[in-house]
Design a protein around this motif. Structure first.
Motif, PDB file in Angstrom:
ATOM      1  N   GLU A 171       0.934  -1.124  -0.091  1.00  0.00           N
ATOM      2  CA  GLU A 171       0.027  -0.088   0.069  1.00  0.00           C
ATOM      3  C   GLU A 171       0.821   1.269   0.096  1.00  0.00           C
ATOM      4  N   ASP A 172       0.826   2.027  -0.915  1.00  0.00           N
ATOM      5  CA  ASP A 172       1.422   3.424  -0.929  1.00  0.00           C
ATOM      6  C   ASP A 172       1.027   4.205   0.177  1.00  0.00           C
ATOM      7  N   LEU A 173       1.957   4.890   0.827  1.00  0.00           N
ATOM      8  CA  LEU A 173       1.667   5.634   1.981  1.00  0.00           C
ATOM      9  C   LEU A 173       2.206   7.311   1.879  1.00  0.00           C
ATOM     10  N   HIS A 174       3.313   7.387   0.914  1.00  0.00           N
ATOM     11  CA  HIS A 174       3.911   9.118   0.695  1.00  0.00           C
ATOM     12  C   HIS A 174       4.807   8.802  -0.349  1.00  0.00           C
ATOM     13  N   SER A 175       4.698   9.928  -1.153  1.00  0.00           N
ATOM     14  CA  SER A 175       5.712  10.250  -2.135  1.00  0.00           C
ATOM     15  C   SER A 175       6.324  11.478  -2.061  1.00  0.00           C
ATOM     16  N   GLU A 176       7.435  11.878  -2.353  1.00  0.00           N
ATOM     17  CA  GLU A 176       8.258  12.882  -2.193  1.00  0.00           C
ATOM     18  C   GLU A 176       9.151  13.134  -3.293  1.00  0.00           C
ATOM     19  N   GLN A 177       9.673  14.266  -3.688  1.00  0.00           N
ATOM     20  CA  GLN A 177      10.778  14.401  -4.478  1.00  0.00           C
ATOM     21  C   GLN A 177      12.185  14.358  -3.803  1.00  0.00           C
ATOM     22  N   GLN A 178      13.205  14.578  -4.606  1.00  0.00           N
ATOM     23  CA  GLN A 178      14.378  14.137  -4.054  1.00  0.00           C
ATOM     24  C   GLN A 178      15.210  15.748  -4.243  1.00  0.00           C
ATOM     25  N   VAL A 179      16.274  15.745  -3.606  1.00  0.00           N
ATOM     26  CA  VAL A 179      17.056  16.830  -3.515  1.00  0.00           C
ATOM     27  C   VAL A 179      18.564  16.667  -3.350  1.00  0.00           C
ATOM     28  N   VAL A 180      19.389  17.314  -3.679  1.00  0.00           N
ATOM     29  CA  VAL A 180      21.038  16.904  -3.402  1.00  0.00           C
ATOM     30  C   VAL A 180      21.381  17.797  -2.280  1.00  0.00           C
ATOM     31  N   VAL A 181      22.177  16.984  -1.497  1.00  0.00           N
ATOM     32  CA  VAL A 181      22.862  17.685  -0.298  1.00  0.00           C
ATOM     33  C   VAL A 181      24.342  17.738  -0.685  1.00  0.00           C
ATOM     34  N   LEU A 182      24.808  19.046  -0.216  1.00  0.00           N
ATOM     35  CA  LEU A 182      26.155  19.487  -0.589  1.00  0.00           C
ATOM     36  C   LEU A 182      26.791  20.014   0.792  1.00  0.00           C
ATOM     37  N   PRO A 183      27.979  20.274   0.655  1.00  0.00           N
ATOM     38  CA  PRO A 183      28.464  21.055   1.791  1.00  0.00           C
ATOM     39  C   PRO A 183      28.237  22.387   1.806  1.00  0.00           C
ATOM     40  N   LYS A 184      28.053  22.976   2.878  1.00  0.00           N
ATOM     41  CA  LYS A 184      27.654  24.392   3.171  1.00  0.00           C
ATOM     42  C   LYS A 184      28.915  25.295   2.577  1.00  0.00           C
ATOM     43  N   GLY A 185      28.330  26.198   1.681  1.00  0.00           N
ATOM     44  CA  GLY A 185      29.222  27.228   0.974  1.00  0.00           C
ATOM     45  C   GLY A 185      29.846  26.589  -0.404  1.00  0.00           C
ATOM     46  N   HIS A 186      29.096  25.444  -0.960  1.00  0.00           N
ATOM     47  CA  HIS A 186      29.535  24.785  -2.126  1.00  0.00           C
ATOM     48  C   HIS A 186      28.968  25.950  -3.163  1.00  0.00           C
ATOM     49  N   PRO A 187      29.678  26.026  -4.335  1.00  0.00           N
ATOM     50  CA  PRO A 187      29.450  26.928  -5.385  1.00  0.00           C
ATOM     51  C   PRO A 187      28.095  26.635  -6.100  1.00  0.00           C
ATOM     52  N   LEU A 188      27.321  25.545  -6.128  1.00  0.00           N
ATOM     53  CA  LEU A 188      25.996  25.456  -6.518  1.00  0.00           C
ATOM     54  C   LEU A 188      24.934  25.512  -5.125  1.00  0.00           C
ATOM     55  N   ALA A 189      25.292  25.904  -4.230  1.00  0.00           N
ATOM     56  CA  ALA A 189      24.571  25.834  -2.976  1.00  0.00           C
ATOM     57  C   ALA A 189      23.284  26.824  -2.979  1.00  0.00           C
ATOM     58  N   ASN A 190      23.344  27.989  -4.100  1.00  0.00           N
ATOM     59  CA  ASN A 190      22.429  28.888  -4.277  1.00  0.00           C
ATOM     60  C   ASN A 190      21.574  28.860  -5.405  1.00  0.00           C
ATOM     61  N   ARG A 191      21.801  27.603  -6.073  1.00  0.00           N
ATOM     62  CA  ARG A 191      20.901  27.401  -7.226  1.00  0.00           C
ATOM     63  C   ARG A 191      19.711  27.150  -6.695  1.00  0.00           C
ATOM     64  N   ALA A 192      18.520  27.487  -7.744  1.00  0.00           N
ATOM     65  CA  ALA A 192      17.087  27.341  -7.320  1.00  0.00           C
ATOM     66  C   ALA A 192      16.773  25.723  -7.515  1.00  0.00           C
ATOM     67  N   ARG A 193      17.301  25.184  -8.460  1.00  0.00           N
ATOM     68  CA  ARG A 193      17.168  23.756  -8.834  1.00  0.00           C
ATOM     69  C   ARG A 193      18.548  23.361  -9.698  1.00  0.00           C
ATOM     70  N   LEU A 194      18.841  21.811  -9.631  1.00  0.00           N
ATOM     71  CA  LEU A 194      19.778  21.236 -10.369  1.00  0.00           C
ATOM     72  C   LEU A 194      19.003  20.020 -11.114  1.00  0.00           C
ATOM     73  N   SER A 195      19.576  19.824 -12.301  1.00  0.00           N
ATOM     74  CA  SER A 195      19.166  18.526 -12.834  1.00  0.00           C
ATOM     75  C   SER A 195      20.122  17.408 -12.507  1.00  0.00           C
ATOM     76  N   PHE A 196      19.739  16.162 -12.525  1.00  0.00           N
ATOM     77  CA  PHE A 196      20.626  15.103 -11.868  1.00  0.00           C
ATOM     78  C   PHE A 196      21.884  15.137 -12.734  1.00  0.00           C
TER      79      PHE A 196
END
Length: 290
Positions: A158-183
């Motif tokens: 039985e399906d209970l919950h669906s959610e999207q995924q995120v990328v986790v980066l170190p704080k201060g990473h050059p891509l940290a301020n991007r609104a979104r990233l493709s895989f």
């Protein structure tokens, strides 16, 4: 075919060496060789290519290895569940991935405990990929699984919950301020490798980075600037301020499901599943963390 023959064949097929297989089975090599030959004659196929230097699986042997593992897992599961059903204290074993579905698991246990006729629930918290394995081999009666990380084929779910995924980066990473990233951008522009997960957890996007056993180890590696990872969005609740989180819209959604063997006749399992489904309906599909 007898289960004894299947165990013999699996040992030889995994070792690809009759001597090592015989040692693993605690038996002499000649009767093991005769047993495999007898199995081949009964099936009318060649399962193994044998030379003086090597043993290799044929196509038929590869098929039997896959099917034999499934059959032996089913026999082992039947034995465990039968013994558990005969125990003095009724109960149900629930497997879940450590650190995942925490809110859902807490609500589920509390709601089920309030049900008339509720029995004791033993919770097995384990590493990625292990809840599925525990359920298939009968060590667990029910499990919280996560598609596409876990394979639910052969289970009722039985399906209970669906959610999207995120990328986790170190704080201060050059891509940290991007609104979104493709895989693909995560793979090519982050400058950090994705981790390698244990073999049983084939749904995780595998990379060339360090092998990890759980999310605690993974997040420590990310904080040290040694890896990045694409994970379910709800895991951001476990992160401190030394991480950056960016949505990855094209990564596959992760669905948390409650799973159980289709042949289960356990009232406790049925009541637990019913409770989980009721929680999901009350929350409008937004229950729990993955």
């Amino acid at each position: 075919m007898e289960t004894r023959e299947l165990r013999y064949f699996v040992a030889v097929a995994e070792e690809l060496h009759f001597g090592r297989a015989a040692q693993r089975l605690a038996m002499a090599q000649p009767p093991l060789s005769r047993a495999i030959q007898q199995l081949e004659r009964r099936l009318g196929v060649v399962l193994l290519h044998r030379t003086p230097r090597a043993v290799a699986l044929t196509e038929a042997g590869s098929v039997l290895l896959r099917e034999a593992r499934t059959a032996l897992d089913a026999v082992e599961a039947a034995e465990r569940r039968t013994r558990r059903a005969a125990g003095d204290q009724p109960g149900v074993v629930l497997a879940a991935k450590a650190g995942a579905s925490r809110e859902l698991l807490s609500k589920l246990l509390a709601a089920y405990a309030a049900e008339p006729g509720a029995v004791a629930v033993e919770v097995m918290l384990c590493g990625p990929g292990e809840p599925e394995f525990l359920l298939r081999t009968g060590r667990a009666d029910v499990a919280l699984l996560h598609r596409p990380y876990d394979t639910t084929a052969g289970f009722d779910t039985e399906d209970l919950h669906s959610e999207q995924q995120v990328v986790v980066l170190p704080k201060g990473h050059p891509l940290a301020n991007r609104a979104r990233l493709s895989f693909e951008e995560v793979r090519t522009e982050a400058g950090l490798p994705l981790p390698r997960w244990p073999g049983r957890d084939g749904g995780h996007p595998d990379g060339a980075g360090p092998q990890v056993r759980d999310h605690t180890q993974l997040f420590q590696l990310i904080a040290l600037g040694l890896a990045c990872a694409v994970v379910p969005e709800s895991l951001r609740e476990q992160l401190r301020d030394d991480y950056a989180v960016v949505p990855v819209p094209d990564a596959p959604a992760v669905t948390t499901v409650v799973a159980w063997p289709p042949h289960s006749r356990s009232r406790a399992v049925a009541d637990l599943v019913r409770t989980a489904t009721r929680l999901q309906l009350r929350a409008g599909g937004q229950t729990g963390n993955t």
